[in-house]
Design a protein around this motif. Structure first.
Motif, PDB file in Angstrom:
ATOM      1  N   PRO A 123       0.808  -1.291   0.191  1.00  0.00           N
ATOM      2  CA  PRO A 123      -0.039   0.067   0.008  1.00  0.00           C
ATOM      3  C   PRO A 123       0.866   1.346  -0.073  1.00  0.00           C
ATOM      4  N   LEU A 124       0.359   2.460  -0.326  1.00  0.00           N
ATOM      5  CA  LEU A 124       1.071   3.532  -0.603  1.00  0.00           C
ATOM      6  C   LEU A 124       1.349   4.213   0.964  1.00  0.00           C
ATOM      7  N   LEU A 125       2.320   4.788   1.033  1.00  0.00           N
ATOM      8  CA  LEU A 125       2.635   5.669   2.182  1.00  0.00           C
ATOM      9  C   LEU A 125       1.839   6.940   2.193  1.00  0.00           C
ATOM     10  N   GLY A 126       1.144   7.312   3.335  1.00  0.00           N
ATOM     11  CA  GLY A 126       0.199   8.350   3.331  1.00  0.00           C
ATOM     12  C   GLY A 126       1.034   9.483   4.437  1.00  0.00           C
ATOM     13  N   TRP A 127       1.545  10.483   3.463  1.00  0.00           N
ATOM     14  CA  TRP A 127       2.448  11.405   4.054  1.00  0.00           C
ATOM     15  C   TRP A 127       1.695  12.535   4.789  1.00  0.00           C
ATOM     16  N   GLY A 128       1.945  12.969   5.706  1.00  0.00           N
ATOM     17  CA  GLY A 128       1.372  14.293   6.520  1.00  0.00           C
ATOM     18  C   GLY A 128       2.043  15.519   5.797  1.00  0.00           C
ATOM     19  N   ASN A 129       1.429  16.573   6.262  1.00  0.00           N
ATOM     20  CA  ASN A 129       2.016  17.867   5.958  1.00  0.00           C
ATOM     21  C   ASN A 129       3.211  18.327   6.413  1.00  0.00           C
ATOM     22  N   LEU A 130       4.332  17.614   5.642  1.00  0.00           N
ATOM     23  CA  LEU A 130       5.630  18.042   6.162  1.00  0.00           C
ATOM     24  C   LEU A 130       6.279  19.244   5.688  1.00  0.00           C
ATOM     25  N   ILE A 131       7.393  19.885   6.265  1.00  0.00           N
ATOM     26  CA  ILE A 131       8.022  20.803   5.816  1.00  0.00           C
ATOM     27  C   ILE A 131       9.494  19.967   5.217  1.00  0.00           C
ATOM     28  N   TYR A 132       9.534  20.290   3.921  1.00  0.00           N
ATOM     29  CA  TYR A 132      10.563  19.762   3.264  1.00  0.00           C
ATOM     30  C   TYR A 132      11.297  20.788   2.598  1.00  0.00           C
ATOM     31  N   LYS A 133      12.843  20.862   2.574  1.00  0.00           N
ATOM     32  CA  LYS A 133      13.481  21.994   1.878  1.00  0.00           C
ATOM     33  C   LYS A 133      14.199  21.545   0.746  1.00  0.00           C
ATOM     34  N   GLY A 134      13.954  20.364   0.313  1.00  0.00           N
ATOM     35  CA  GLY A 134      14.523  20.027  -1.137  1.00  0.00           C
ATOM     36  C   GLY A 134      13.532  20.173  -2.319  1.00  0.00           C
ATOM     37  N   ASP A 135      13.935  19.694  -3.403  1.00  0.00           N
ATOM     38  CA  ASP A 135      13.106  19.611  -4.602  1.00  0.00           C
ATOM     39  C   ASP A 135      11.971  18.749  -4.549  1.00  0.00           C
ATOM     40  N   ILE A 136      10.601  19.323  -4.353  1.00  0.00           N
ATOM     41  CA  ILE A 136       9.821  18.075  -4.293  1.00  0.00           C
ATOM     42  C   ILE A 136       9.557  17.324  -5.532  1.00  0.00           C
ATOM     43  N   ASN A 137       9.820  17.943  -6.712  1.00  0.00           N
ATOM     44  CA  ASN A 137       9.639  17.389  -7.939  1.00  0.00           C
ATOM     45  C   ASN A 137      10.615  16.200  -8.023  1.00  0.00           C
ATOM     46  N   SER A 138      11.701  15.892  -7.407  1.00  0.00           N
ATOM     47  CA  SER A 138      12.542  14.740  -7.352  1.00  0.00           C
ATOM     48  C   SER A 138      12.573  14.082  -5.944  1.00  0.00           C
ATOM     49  N   PHE A 139      11.705  14.326  -5.123  1.00  0.00           N
ATOM     50  CA  PHE A 139      11.494  13.574  -3.767  1.00  0.00           C
ATOM     51  C   PHE A 139      11.248  12.205  -3.875  1.00  0.00           C
ATOM     52  N   GLU A 140      10.319  11.639  -4.861  1.00  0.00           N
ATOM     53  CA  GLU A 140      10.226  10.379  -4.985  1.00  0.00           C
ATOM     54  C   GLU A 140      11.498   9.573  -5.495  1.00  0.00           C
ATOM     55  N   SER A 141      12.165   9.898  -6.409  1.00  0.00           N
ATOM     56  CA  SER A 141      13.381   9.170  -6.673  1.00  0.00           C
ATOM     57  C   SER A 141      14.387   9.333  -5.735  1.00  0.00           C
ATOM     58  N   ASP A 142      14.534  10.518  -5.060  1.00  0.00           N
ATOM     59  CA  ASP A 142      15.513  10.687  -4.025  1.00  0.00           C
ATOM     60  C   ASP A 142      15.448   9.874  -2.768  1.00  0.00           C
ATOM     61  N   ALA A 143      13.893   9.784  -2.476  1.00  0.00           N
ATOM     62  CA  ALA A 143      13.535   8.920  -1.253  1.00  0.00           C
ATOM     63  C   ALA A 143      13.872   7.623  -1.421  1.00  0.00           C
ATOM     64  N   ALA A 144      13.588   6.934  -2.738  1.00  0.00           N
ATOM     65  CA  ALA A 144      13.692   5.505  -2.938  1.00  0.00           C
ATOM     66  C   ALA A 144      14.986   5.146  -2.603  1.00  0.00           C
ATOM     67  N   SER A 145      15.347   4.293  -1.618  1.00  0.00           N
ATOM     68  CA  SER A 145      16.427   3.888  -1.387  1.00  0.00           C
ATOM     69  C   SER A 145      16.825   2.397  -1.861  1.00  0.00           C
ATOM     70  N   SER A 146      18.054   2.294  -2.356  1.00  0.00           N
ATOM     71  CA  SER A 146      18.586   1.419  -3.189  1.00  0.00           C
ATOM     72  C   SER A 146      18.974   0.163  -2.147  1.00  0.00           C
ATOM     73  N   SER A 147      19.222   0.515  -0.914  1.00  0.00           N
ATOM     74  CA  SER A 147      19.455  -0.458   0.025  1.00  0.00           C
ATOM     75  C   SER A 147      18.449  -0.519   1.377  1.00  0.00           C
ATOM     76  N   LYS A 148      17.324  -0.688   0.702  1.00  0.00           N
ATOM     77  CA  LYS A 148      16.171  -0.477   1.399  1.00  0.00           C
ATOM     78  C   LYS A 148      16.179  -1.739   2.512  1.00  0.00           C
ATOM     79  N   SER A 149      16.062  -1.465   3.874  1.00  0.00           N
ATOM     80  CA  SER A 149      15.997  -2.460   5.067  1.00  0.00           C
ATOM     81  C   SER A 149      14.875  -1.884   6.042  1.00  0.00           C
ATOM     82  N   LEU A 150      14.646  -2.913   7.101  1.00  0.00           N
ATOM     83  CA  LEU A 150      13.556  -2.357   8.010  1.00  0.00           C
ATOM     84  C   LEU A 150      13.840  -1.327   8.915  1.00  0.00           C
ATOM     85  N   ASP A 151      15.374  -1.029   8.943  1.00  0.00           N
ATOM     86  CA  ASP A 151      15.899  -0.035   9.591  1.00  0.00           C
ATOM     87  C   ASP A 151      15.881   1.522   8.962  1.00  0.00           C
ATOM     88  N   GLN A 152      15.908   1.170   7.505  1.00  0.00           N
ATOM     89  CA  GLN A 152      15.826   2.368   6.649  1.00  0.00           C
ATOM     90  C   GLN A 152      15.057   2.115   5.478  1.00  0.00           C
TER      91      GLN A 152
END
Length: 377
Positions: A244-273
């Motif tokens: 299921p989708l992650l449902g984000w709150g109304n957060l304060i983000y200082k980066g480029d929101i247009n690249s957030f999805e690709s920047d947030a996707a972790s290539s080393s995804k684990s339960l800790d991150q």
């Protein structure tokens, strides 16, 4: 008592209602496909289907605080929140309706039990709303929602022959909904979001295989091994789909929101991150948005999801003929053969020490075995 109060029955208490004369949702669907037999027992099918839904009921607030009184921007605005929550004299105090004691004593007694009419003060934002004598007024059947779906399916079937059967199905789906008011002062949903009622990718496969041993099969048609190994059948199923989708709150983000999805996707995804937590989120609790802040951070990103489903199941079955008209059947089922746990969504609160961590699993079943025995006659 309530019928005697008439239109004042819900005053001061809030009211969410469903229209009795509401417009019902409607949907248009279409589908076309093509099949091809590659041999006498192999079939391939490709198809496309879609649908368009309109007049979907959504909840609309009928007493919103107008847009000009909300904070905007990407920083906390304490001044707006303080002003909107400032206490001012309550014009609905029951002392202003003393004449009701004689003209409508039932209503007067009812109002005297409600805080909205006995409090000396009221928050300023309450008086800036339509229907200020209510404490929230919502229509949960406003027919302004919409949904759209496009799906591509590919099916492969090998019919049962020579003791073997396989069927696989893959679906690529694009489904979006427009059913959320981003801010309470909006009158219609304005943004399309990916839907949580569908998954972008889904793959299922089933296979049944008769082991080639025993009477009527290729090997060991007689003798002691026929009685040991004969008559067995194995079956497996596999199922995969995105989480299921992650449902984000109304957060304060200082980066480029247009690249957030690709920047947030972790290539080393684990339960800790589960995603990249080193992005420029504001993680100071005191800096987070105050009340009466318009939505600035997107709710969903199609590529950022919780753990999905990947599960193997299997079974073994043996049938033994006891007499001409009586058979004994023994079956072992293994559910979740790999004992894989499906995990819950990660913590997506940037001020939490567990931000980005997965802390628990879903209620999905872990591996278990089931034994069955029955006599057929």
């Amino acid at each position: 008592l309530q019928s005697g109060l008439g239109a004042m029955a819900r005053a001061g208490q809030g009211f969410t209602f469903t229209r009795y004369n509401r417009q019902h949702p409607r949907v248009q669907r279409w589908r076309f496909g093509i099949q091809r037999e590659l041999s006498s027992d192999i079939l391939v099918e490709a198809s496309y289907w879609g649908q368009w839904g309109s007049r979907i009921g959504v909840t609309r607030r009928l007493d919103p605080l107008p847009a000009q009184f909300w904070a905007s921007g990407n920083v906390r605005n304490n001044a707006v929140a303080t002003e909107m929550n400032r206490q001012v004299p309550n014009p609905f105090h029951i002392s202003n309706f003393a004449s009701l004691q004689t003209s409508d004593p039932v209503l007067y007694q009812h109002l005297s039990t409600l805080g909205a009419f006995t409090s000396q003060t009221v928050a300023k934002n309450r008086l800036l709303r339509a229907f200020p004598h209510m404490n929230g007024l919502n229509d949960n059947s406003d027919p302004t929602g919409a949904a759209r779906t496009h799906a591509f399916e590919l099916n492969f079937t090998k019919r049962f022959s020579r003791g073997f059967n396989v069927k696989t199905s893959y679906t690529r789906m694009f489904q979006d909904d427009r059913v959320i008011m981003e801010n309470e002062f909006e009158t219609t949903p304005r943004l399309w979001w990916p839907s949580n009622t569908a998954r972008p990718h889904r793959l299922t496969a089933t296979a049944i295989m008769e082991l080639p041993f025993g009477r009527g099969r290729r090997f060991l048609q007689s003798g002691i091994l026929n009685h040991i190994l004969g008559g067995w059948q194995a079956a497996f199923t596999y199922e995969f789909q995105n989480g299921p989708l992650l449902g984000w709150g109304n957060l304060i983000y200082k980066g480029d929101i247009n690249s957030f999805e690709s920047d947030a996707a972790s290539s080393s995804k684990s339960l800790d991150q589960w995603f990249n937590t080193n992005l420029p989120f504001d993680r100071v609790s005191g800096n987070q948005f105050a009340a009466y802040q318009t939505r600035v951070f997107p709710r969903f990103f199609n590529g950022l999801r919780a753990d999905g489903l990947r599960q193997w199941n299997g079974n073994l079955l043996r049938e033994i003929r006891l007499t001409e008209g009586m058979r004994f059947q023994f079956r072992v089922d293994a559910i979740n053969l790999q004992n894989r746990s499906q995990m819950n969504a990660p913590d997506i609160n940037p001020v939490s020490t567990n931000f980005g961590r997965v802390l628990s699993q879903t209620s999905s079943l872990n591996r278990f075995y089931q034994l069955q025995a029955r006599i057929q006659f």
